[in-house]
Design a protein around this motif. Structure first.
Motif, PDB file in Angstrom:
ATOM      1  N   LYS A  92      11.989   3.385  54.727  1.00  0.00           N
ATOM      2  CA  LYS A  92      10.164   2.758  55.305  1.00  0.00           C
ATOM      3  C   LYS A  92       9.702   2.923  54.137  1.00  0.00           C
ATOM      4  O   LYS A  92       8.554   1.170  54.131  1.00  0.00           O
ATOM      5  CB  LYS A  92       9.946   4.146  56.070  1.00  0.00           C
ATOM      6  N   LYS A  93       9.246   2.978  52.785  1.00  0.00           N
ATOM      7  CA  LYS A  93       8.675   2.988  51.796  1.00  0.00           C
ATOM      8  C   LYS A  93       9.437   2.150  50.368  1.00  0.00           C
ATOM      9  O   LYS A  93       9.310   0.975  49.690  1.00  0.00           O
ATOM     10  CB  LYS A  93       7.999   3.721  51.746  1.00  0.00           C
ATOM     11  N   LEU A  94      10.402   3.276  50.278  1.00  0.00           N
ATOM     12  CA  LEU A  94      11.043   2.950  48.762  1.00  0.00           C
ATOM     13  C   LEU A  94      12.497   1.058  48.468  1.00  0.00           C
ATOM     14  O   LEU A  94      12.576   1.140  49.940  1.00  0.00           O
ATOM     15  CB  LEU A  94      12.069   3.916  48.936  1.00  0.00           C
ATOM     16  N   GLY A  95      11.731   0.531  47.464  1.00  0.00           N
ATOM     17  CA  GLY A  95      12.542  -0.360  47.305  1.00  0.00           C
ATOM     18  C   GLY A  95      11.954  -1.828  48.262  1.00  0.00           C
ATOM     19  O   GLY A  95      12.647  -2.127  48.147  1.00  0.00           O
ATOM     20  N   LYS A  96      11.102  -1.758  48.697  1.00  0.00           N
ATOM     21  CA  LYS A  96      10.855  -3.391  48.928  1.00  0.00           C
ATOM     22  C   LYS A  96      10.193  -4.006  48.360  1.00  0.00           C
ATOM     23  O   LYS A  96      10.331  -4.936  48.743  1.00  0.00           O
ATOM     24  CB  LYS A  96       9.476  -2.782  50.545  1.00  0.00           C
ATOM     25  N   VAL A  97       9.038  -3.541  47.309  1.00  0.00           N
ATOM     26  CA  VAL A  97       9.083  -5.140  46.311  1.00  0.00           C
ATOM     27  C   VAL A  97       9.947  -4.536  45.373  1.00  0.00           C
ATOM     28  O   VAL A  97      10.118  -3.850  44.549  1.00  0.00           O
ATOM     29  CB  VAL A  97       7.248  -4.689  46.065  1.00  0.00           C
ATOM     30  N   ILE A  98      10.417  -5.828  44.839  1.00  0.00           N
ATOM     31  CA  ILE A  98      11.170  -6.267  43.975  1.00  0.00           C
ATOM     32  C   ILE A  98      10.708  -6.720  42.139  1.00  0.00           C
ATOM     33  O   ILE A  98      10.386  -8.459  42.693  1.00  0.00           O
ATOM     34  CB  ILE A  98      12.676  -6.723  44.200  1.00  0.00           C
ATOM     35  N   LEU A  99      11.176  -6.040  41.754  1.00  0.00           N
ATOM     36  CA  LEU A  99      10.559  -7.151  39.954  1.00  0.00           C
ATOM     37  C   LEU A  99      12.084  -6.752  39.782  1.00  0.00           C
ATOM     38  O   LEU A  99      12.613  -6.666  39.133  1.00  0.00           O
ATOM     39  CB  LEU A  99       9.738  -6.337  39.114  1.00  0.00           C
ATOM     40  N   PHE A 100      12.835  -8.605  39.933  1.00  0.00           N
ATOM     41  CA  PHE A 100      14.384  -8.954  39.503  1.00  0.00           C
ATOM     42  C   PHE A 100      14.123  -9.570  38.086  1.00  0.00           C
ATOM     43  O   PHE A 100      13.397 -10.983  37.656  1.00  0.00           O
ATOM     44  CB  PHE A 100      14.873  -9.569  40.619  1.00  0.00           C
ATOM     45  N   ALA A 101      14.996  -9.578  36.780  1.00  0.00           N
ATOM     46  CA  ALA A 101      15.315  -9.848  35.900  1.00  0.00           C
ATOM     47  C   ALA A 101      16.590 -10.009  35.847  1.00  0.00           C
ATOM     48  O   ALA A 101      18.147  -9.326  36.338  1.00  0.00           O
ATOM     49  CB  ALA A 101      14.295  -9.142  34.661  1.00  0.00           C
ATOM     50  N   GLU A 102      17.324 -11.290  35.423  1.00  0.00           N
ATOM     51  CA  GLU A 102      18.404 -11.690  35.136  1.00  0.00           C
ATOM     52  C   GLU A 102      18.767 -10.524  33.311  1.00  0.00           C
ATOM     53  O   GLU A 102      20.190 -10.148  33.099  1.00  0.00           O
ATOM     54  CB  GLU A 102      19.339 -13.178  34.875  1.00  0.00           C
ATOM     55  N   VAL A 103      18.236 -10.340  32.896  1.00  0.00           N
ATOM     56  CA  VAL A 103      18.105 -10.239  31.247  1.00  0.00           C
ATOM     57  C   VAL A 103      16.816  -9.463  31.274  1.00  0.00           C
ATOM     58  O   VAL A 103      15.850 -10.097  30.951  1.00  0.00           O
ATOM     59  CB  VAL A 103      17.822 -11.446  30.160  1.00  0.00           C
ATOM     60  N   THR A 104      16.438  -8.487  30.320  1.00  0.00           N
ATOM     61  CA  THR A 104      15.627  -7.656  30.133  1.00  0.00           C
ATOM     62  C   THR A 104      16.037  -6.775  29.147  1.00  0.00           C
ATOM     63  O   THR A 104      16.898  -6.354  29.078  1.00  0.00           O
ATOM     64  CB  THR A 104      14.467  -7.082  31.515  1.00  0.00           C
ATOM     65  N   THR A 105      14.821  -6.030  28.598  1.00  0.00           N
ATOM     66  CA  THR A 105      15.011  -5.173  27.828  1.00  0.00           C
ATOM     67  C   THR A 105      15.251  -3.297  28.376  1.00  0.00           C
ATOM     68  O   THR A 105      16.793  -3.370  27.714  1.00  0.00           O
ATOM     69  CB  THR A 105      13.776  -4.840  26.768  1.00  0.00           C
ATOM     70  N   THR A 106      14.137  -2.867  29.141  1.00  0.00           N
ATOM     71  CA  THR A 106      15.148  -2.022  30.095  1.00  0.00           C
ATOM     72  C   THR A 106      13.910  -2.083  30.883  1.00  0.00           C
ATOM     73  O   THR A 106      12.776  -2.398  31.539  1.00  0.00           O
ATOM     74  CB  THR A 106      14.872  -0.839  29.493  1.00  0.00           C
ATOM     75  N   THR A 107      14.302  -1.593  32.815  1.00  0.00           N
ATOM     76  CA  THR A 107      13.656  -1.549  33.345  1.00  0.00           C
ATOM     77  C   THR A 107      12.991  -0.475  33.397  1.00  0.00           C
ATOM     78  O   THR A 107      12.691  -0.534  34.403  1.00  0.00           O
ATOM     79  CB  THR A 107      14.487  -2.096  35.424  1.00  0.00           C
ATOM     80  N   MET A 108      13.057   0.143  32.414  1.00  0.00           N
ATOM     81  CA  MET A 108      12.391   1.692  32.818  1.00  0.00           C
ATOM     82  C   MET A 108      10.900   1.216  32.574  1.00  0.00           C
ATOM     83  O   MET A 108      10.483   2.024  32.817  1.00  0.00           O
ATOM     84  CB  MET A 108      12.681   2.907  31.981  1.00  0.00           C
ATOM     85  N   SER A 109      10.794   0.317  31.319  1.00  0.00           N
ATOM     86  CA  SER A 109       9.609   0.131  31.036  1.00  0.00           C
ATOM     87  C   SER A 109       8.746  -1.403  32.031  1.00  0.00           C
ATOM     88  O   SER A 109       7.543  -1.375  31.934  1.00  0.00           O
ATOM     89  CB  SER A 109       9.046  -1.074  29.881  1.00  0.00           C
TER      90      SER A 109
END
Length: 829
Positions: free
Chosen positions: A566-583
């Protein structure tokens, strides 16, 4: 056929109007690869079609004239690989001819290689001298013409580089005539091309280097040049050509460099061309590619014929002998000669051996899992489970050779010798010979039982440790591979109905330059990405045009189809390579409406984070994400936030085991935040950061688990492959994008259940998959008090039952559970 039809049509239409016929034919066919010829009938080009015949003269249409690069330039040096690069000498006229042919798509290069760039450069005298000195180290030698090898894949030719100077000497078999010493467009006589009675042959470039790699980098023979006089160009990542004879790898601090002057090649000999040998080639190639940086070393197949015939000893750093067949006597002598000249050899479960040793078969050991004790160069020992070849090394005929430090023996009564390091000769030659299958993964068909698979997988990391120690001793670098460059983010929406509200929200919250800033990073929203936009860990562009998005590693459609939330995971920021998704969600998590559930997904992280000060390895093949979840403080879960990490771990396991047919895949949860294969190996983990603002917890759930990456430990598809082998099943491997979507979907359902029913709504499923029921452990150390695990308390902490009958709660933020030692150990601050 096209030309014939056009001819009939134009003739019927224009009749006796030759001028109109010619003009219209040229206009209609000028965009094709046709050439037009006006000539006497007797001089008509072969293969041309006559459009008009008038008075003994004809107007012909034919294929455009093909220009061969070898007719316009003389090779000086090359850099094998993919892409293949070449430096050649050409006159200004011939260079122009090459350029025009390239623009008109008429340039023909050897074996179907596709030219990508033709660059005009000037060689400095120092670089030219180094090339010449390198070429003159070995006497010129003419090779017999070689048969044209079959080409399964044709690498693109990135650059043919032109030498613009007019006054330097050509590094070929003999000086040439004409402007700048380059070959002209028309063939010259033999007296014009060389001196003396030199026989001219078709020769392979780079000392016949390419014939060692039949399936990848083959090129056509080059006329009128001595193969030994065309030197290899070392890999040089600078823009100029100065210093080309030095480092073979990008410079890194404390990095081992190749000081031998040889090409950075590792040759793999597996014997005959049988299917078993070819399978073995792929296994050896895969194992070595996981150890060395393939940007600095090239792995080549060394076929038997080439091993006997070609001058490979001068063009490799290491020969790997991995055949189970007997090595032919003449080839064995060649290997020994290579060693005597300072060569390095690695034997992998091969009958090849040296004087003073013999290979003795022990049938009881064949394809069995044994315990190996390996002594490293610093005299430290590594103990691991290995797959035995069924052979051991014993003393043999000939004068015994002294042994090096690397040694390995079985931990059995006979202490069978399985790995020996043997220095050879006076010029630094060296061989390391192994009779354990360091090249085979635990998933190999040779491994028959589940117990053997478990033992080998538990030692897989140490298997690579041993293999890297051997390769390093033999002179190769096994340093960490090059960290990939950061890539832009893409803003994707899994539901069409939130796309417009999302863009409207962004329009109101970005600054005048399209930037949203936080304490950790700045996100600059752009419609498209160009290479002029800089990407740093603290400043990342976000591309908003979804039409430009594509990725080999993340299928957005698969993610959309399997995300049922219903809500979770609907808008995605996607990267092939990044430092860490936590930031990545830092600047958006407190501002964006909750119904636009944010998730950051990456293929590769360069600075992945674990609990405490732990780092999280994030190779390609892992499912890597950080999910934003908002939980009301005054709710069932809001009062028990430690349960969040348990729910996420459970969601991953349930996402796999709830797929029809996959319910018996032995994936489990380990307290407090890990995902395990059985009770043996970790293959995933969860990291939770929570922030309370007002009456709402904003929670970032970082999750990473291995899906397709078998190394360095284990992955979900390994479990599927092993299950298929043991049960005769045909379960398909799974994808990271698919499992991320399923995990988020399961998590939302678990949260809803928890909010409605509290812990009792989810604990039965959690206990179904967890590892610790009635498990006996010790607190603090191996001598600490003995306790039995009871379960989780109402807040999600671990309950243990002491010997005195007291029940104690263990908090996850202050303790770590050591699976191997069955210890609950206080974590260091």
């Amino acid at each position: 056929m096209l030309i014939t039809l056009c001819y009939l049509y134009l003739w019927a239409r224009w009749g006796r109007g030759p001028a109109a016929l010619v003009r219209t034919t040229v206009q209609q066919l000028r965009a094709s690869r046709c050439s037009f010829t006006f000539c006497r009938a007797a001089a008509q080009p072969r293969g041309a079609r006559v459009c008009l015949n008038r008075g003994g003269r004809v107007f012909c249409v034919g294929e455009s004239q093909i220009v061969k690069w070898s007719d316009c330039c003389l090779p000086l040096a090359c850099r094998p690989g993919d892409p293949y690069q070449l430096i050649a000498k050409a006159s200004v006229d011939d260079f122009s001819k090459l350029g025009v042919a390239f623009l008109e798509d008429r340039l023909q290069v050897a074996n179907g290689l596709i030219p990508q760039k033709i660059v005009s450069v000037h060689l400095h005298d120092s670089a030219l001298k180094e090339l010449k000195d390198q070429a003159s180290d070995t006497p010129a030698q003419l090779l017999e013409p070689q048969p044209e090898p079959s080409v399964e894949s044709k690498p693109e030719l990135e650059a043919m580089e032109h030498v613009g100077r007019e006054d330097h000497q050509v590094l070929g078999s003999a000086p040439t005539q004409g402007q700048g010493g380059a070959l002209g467009g028309e063939p010259a006589g033999e007296s014009d091309r060389g001196v003396g009675s030199v026989e001219h042959c078709h020769l392979h470039l780079s000392s016949c280097h390419e014939c060692l790699e039949l399936e990848n980098s083959t090129i056509e023979s080059v006329k009128f040049a001595s193969a030994e006089n065309i030197p290899d160009l070392p890999y040089d990542y600078s823009s100029g050509l100065e210093g080309i004879a030095y480092d073979l790898c990008p410079k890194r601090e404390q990095r081992r460099v190749n000081l031998t002057g040889k090409a950075p090649n590792i040759l793999l000999y597996v014997g005959s061309d049988s299917q078993d040998a070819l399978d073995r080639l792929q296994q050896v190639r895969s194992a070595l590619a996981d150890c060395v940086d393939t940007n600095c070393y090239t792995l080549y197949h060394l076929p038997l014929e080439s091993a006997l015939r070609d001058p490979w000893p001068d063009n490799c750093l290491l020969v790997v002998i991995a055949t189970r067949e007997s090595v032919p006597e003449d080839l064995s002598r060649r290997f020994m000669a290579y060693l005597s000249q300072g060569g390095k050899v690695l034997g992998l479960s091969s009958p090849f051996t040296l004087a003073g040793f013999q290979v003795t078969r022990k049938a009881a050991l064949q394809d069995t899992v044994q315990s190996l004790v390996f002594c490293k160069a610093d005299w430290s020992q590594v103990r691991l489970s290995v797959l035995s070849s069924g052979c051991v090394y014993e003393g043999g005929p000939g004068e015994p050779l002294s042994l090096g430090k690397l040694q390995g023996h079985l931990d059995n009564k006979d202490e069978d010798r399985m790995i020996v390091q043997v220095p050879f000769g006076t010029r630094g030659g060296e061989a390391v010979l192994c009779q354990v299958h360091l090249e085979l993964p635990p998933s190999s068909p040779v491994v028959q039982t589940q117990e053997d698979f478990n033992l080998l997988k538990s030692s897989n990391f140490r298997r690579y440790e041993v293999l890297k120690e051997i390769l390093t001793t033999l002179g190769l670098s096994c340093d960490a591979k090059h960290v990939p460059a950061l890539t832009p983010l893409y803003l994707l929406s899994a539901a069409e109905e939130i796309r417009d509200p999302l863009m409207q929200w962004l329009g109101k919250h970005v600054d005048a330059e399209g930037v949203i800033k936080s304490s950790k990073l700045s996100l600059k929203f752009v419609s498209s990405y160009t290479f002029e936009i800089e990407i740093t860990p603290s400043a990342i562009p976000v591309v908003t045009d979804i039409e430009t998005f594509s990725s080999e590693n993340f299928n957005f459609e698969i993610y959309q189809q399997n995300l049922q939330t219903k809500k979770l995971g609907k808008v995605i920021l996607f990267a092939e390579v990044t430092t860490t998704t936590m930031s990545l969600l830092d600047g958006l998590m407190f501002e964006m409406p909750q119904e636009m559930g944010l998730i950051a997904i990456a293929v590769h992280q360069t600075q992945g984070k674990g609990r405490g000060r732990n780092a999280w390895l994030s190779p390609v093949g892992s499912a890597l994400s950080t999910l934003l979840v908002s939980i009301p403080l005054r709710s069932q879960l809001g009062q028990r936030i430690p349960f969040v990490q348990h729910l996420m771990s459970l969601a991953v396991v349930e996402a796999v085991r709830s797929i029809p047919g996959y319910q018996d895949i032995n994936l489990r949860v380990k307290w407090p935040n890990d995902i395990y294969y059985s009770d043996l190996m970790k293959l995933g983990g969860v990291l939770v950061n929570s922030t309370l603002m007002g009456e709402t917890f904003y929670i970032l759930i970082g999750c990473g688990f291995n899906v397709t990456n078998s190394n360095p430990t284990i992955c979900i598809n390994d479990l599927i492959t092993e299950y298929n082998k043991q049960h005769g099943a045909e379960l398909k491997p799974l994808r990271a994008d698919y499992l991320i979507a399923r995990s988020v979907t399961v998590l939302e359902k678990l949260i809803d259940t928890f909010q409605d029913e509290g812990p009792n709504g989810v604990l039965p499923l959690y206990y179904k998959y967890w590892l610790h029921s009635a498990q006996q452990v010790r607190l603090g150390s191996a001598e600490g008090p003995k306790v039995w695990i009871v379960g989780l308390d109402d807040s999600g902490f671990l309950l243990v039952h002491q010997e005195n009958g007291e029940v104690v709660t263990v908090h996850p933020d202050g303790n770590s559970f050591d699976m191997l030692g069955n210890l609950i150990i206080p974590k260091q601050p």
